[in-house]
Every structure is written in structure tokens, then in C-alpha cells.
Design a protein around this motif. Structure first.
Motif: not given
Length: 233
Positions: A27-47
Motif C-alpha cells: 500500500x502507498x498513500x498517494x494523496x495528500x503527501x507527507x507534510x501537506x497543509x490541510x484546511x480544517x472543515x474542508x473536504x479533501x481526497x484521501x487516496x
């Protein structure tokens, strides 16, 4: 460098036996990348990408158990409250791979926090028993920095869209939503919540679990995200 987390409650032990079919997945976690900045209360794709690095097939009758860990603790998924998701029907020959994408969101309680996330997968078949000879590569981990959400939308949009009551018991009403708006609701783990608006702007939440939810309204003017609480008395 990606963090290697030690965790409890999720066994990585592998049991070998003559009747078990070996299946080596990576298994490889491709998104988000390690160290990425994520905004709270905003959806993002975990791929994640799941690759068959063994010599046998992942067959359509095989299941893949998908676990999400935060700070080493296994999370549960709404509405079933199980500690894993199950994926089937992914025929994968040696050297082939497939992706799994899920939406997720952090509540603002994580603002300013570096969050450790891991995804772990395990092949399962109740009839044709499986074992993975190298379960270490079944997991990948990243750390992401969660920052406050300034909700970069028009001020008028935020002022006109109202949700009440908050907390909600069995239902809540939306006021100020334009006709062509797209309305969605998810829990803080990023699971989309099914609902309908057949009764105008009244949404029935009587069967939802108690907890925090995110309401997203998107239209030509921008996007509004509001946090609300469901609390059954």
C-alpha cells in the motif's frame, strides 16, 4: 520522512498454514503527501494505491479490509461504527494495482495541529483462507498540518445561509439556500451522510448518530461550510 507508528488494537501478525493462500499486497498513500497543509472543515481526497507484489491474484471473491488510524488509534466509520471498510471485486494480477479514494475532513479542533495518519489494508476471504507474508508493506503513514479555515467565500453568502436549530434533534432547517445550490453533509471523518430535501429546506436527521457534522453549500457565489451538532434528547 514518513513516520512509522506503533499502534495497538490492530494486529499485524500473520498466520501460516498449508491450507492458506499467500497474497502479498503493498500500500502507498498517494494523496495528500507527507507534510501537506490541510484546511480544517474542508473536504479533501484521501487516496491510496494498492499493488499486488506477490505471485498470486487478488480475486474478485476476496475482500480487502481498509483501516484508518489517527495517532496510532484505529478510527470507526459511520454509520456502522465498524473499525474498517470492506472492498470487494478488485481482481488484481501480480504487478497490477488499483486505487481507493475517500473524502475526509478535519474539524477545527485540529487547528494548528500536526496530525499523524496511517492507512492499513488486509486481504480476507472467509472461504478460501488468505495470509499476507509481508504485512509490513500493507501500511503507509503521513503527517499533515491542519490550519484554520478562513472560508474564502463572499461575506454575503455566509450571512444569508442559516442552519437552525443548532444543536439539532430530529431535524433542522436551511434558510437562504439558492435554488441551484448543491448541499452535502458529512461527519468529521469525511463520510458522506445520506439525506433528502423533499420537504423544502427541512432535513431529517432523526436517524443520525449524535456528533458533529459539516454542512457544505456550493453555488455560483462560492462555497459555505458550517459546523453543526446533532444531539438526540
Amino acid at each position: 520522512m514518513k513516520r512509522i507508528l506503533l499502534f495497538s488494537g490492530l494486529s499485524l501478525f500473520c498466520f501460516f498454514g498449508m491450507s492458506q493462500r499467500p497474497l502479498d499486497l503493498e500500500l502507498t498513500l498517494t494523496s495528500p503527501t507527507d507534510g501537506a497543509t490541510i484546511t480544517s472543515e474542508q473536504v479533501f481526497d484521501l487516496i491510496v494505491n494498492v499493488k499486488n507484489v506477490g505471485t498470486g491474484d487478488l480475486e474478485t471473491s476476496d475482500s480487502l479490509y481498509y483501516y484508518l488510524l489517527m495517532y496510532g488509534d484505529t478510527m470507526t466509520f459511520a454509520p456502522s461504527n465498524q473499525n474498517h471498510l470492506e472492498y470487494t471485486g478488485n481482481l488484481t494480477h501480480p504487478t497490477e494495482s488499483f486505487g481507493i479514494s475517500r473524502v475526509m475532513a478535519f474539524s477545527n479542533q485540529f487547528d494548528g495541529v500536526m496530525v499523524d495518519l496511517c492507512i492499513y489494508v488486509k486481504p480476507m476471504n472467509a472461504v478460501d483462507s488468505l495470509f499476507d507474508p509481508n504485512e509490513v508493506n500493507n501500511m503507509d503513514c503521513i503527517s499533515v498540518n491542519v490550519v484554520p479555515n478562513d472560508l474564502s467565500v463572499s461575506k454575503n453568502d455566509l450571512e444569508t445561509i442559516q442552519l437552525s436549530p443548532n444543536p439539532a434533534n430530529n431535524s433542522f432547517n436551511l434558510v437562504g439556500v439558492e435554488e441551484n445550490s448543491v448541499v452535502s453533509v458529512m461527519d468529521v471523518q469525511g463520510n458522506m451522510v445520506d439525506f433528502n430535501r423533499d420537504n423544502g429546506d427541512k432535513i431529517d436527521c432523526s436517524t443520525w448518530s449524535n456528533g458533529v457534522y459539516l454542512l457544505k453549500v456550493a453555488n455560483a457565489n462560492g462555497t459555505s461550510v458550517q459546523k453543526f451538532l446533532v444531539s438526540h434528547e
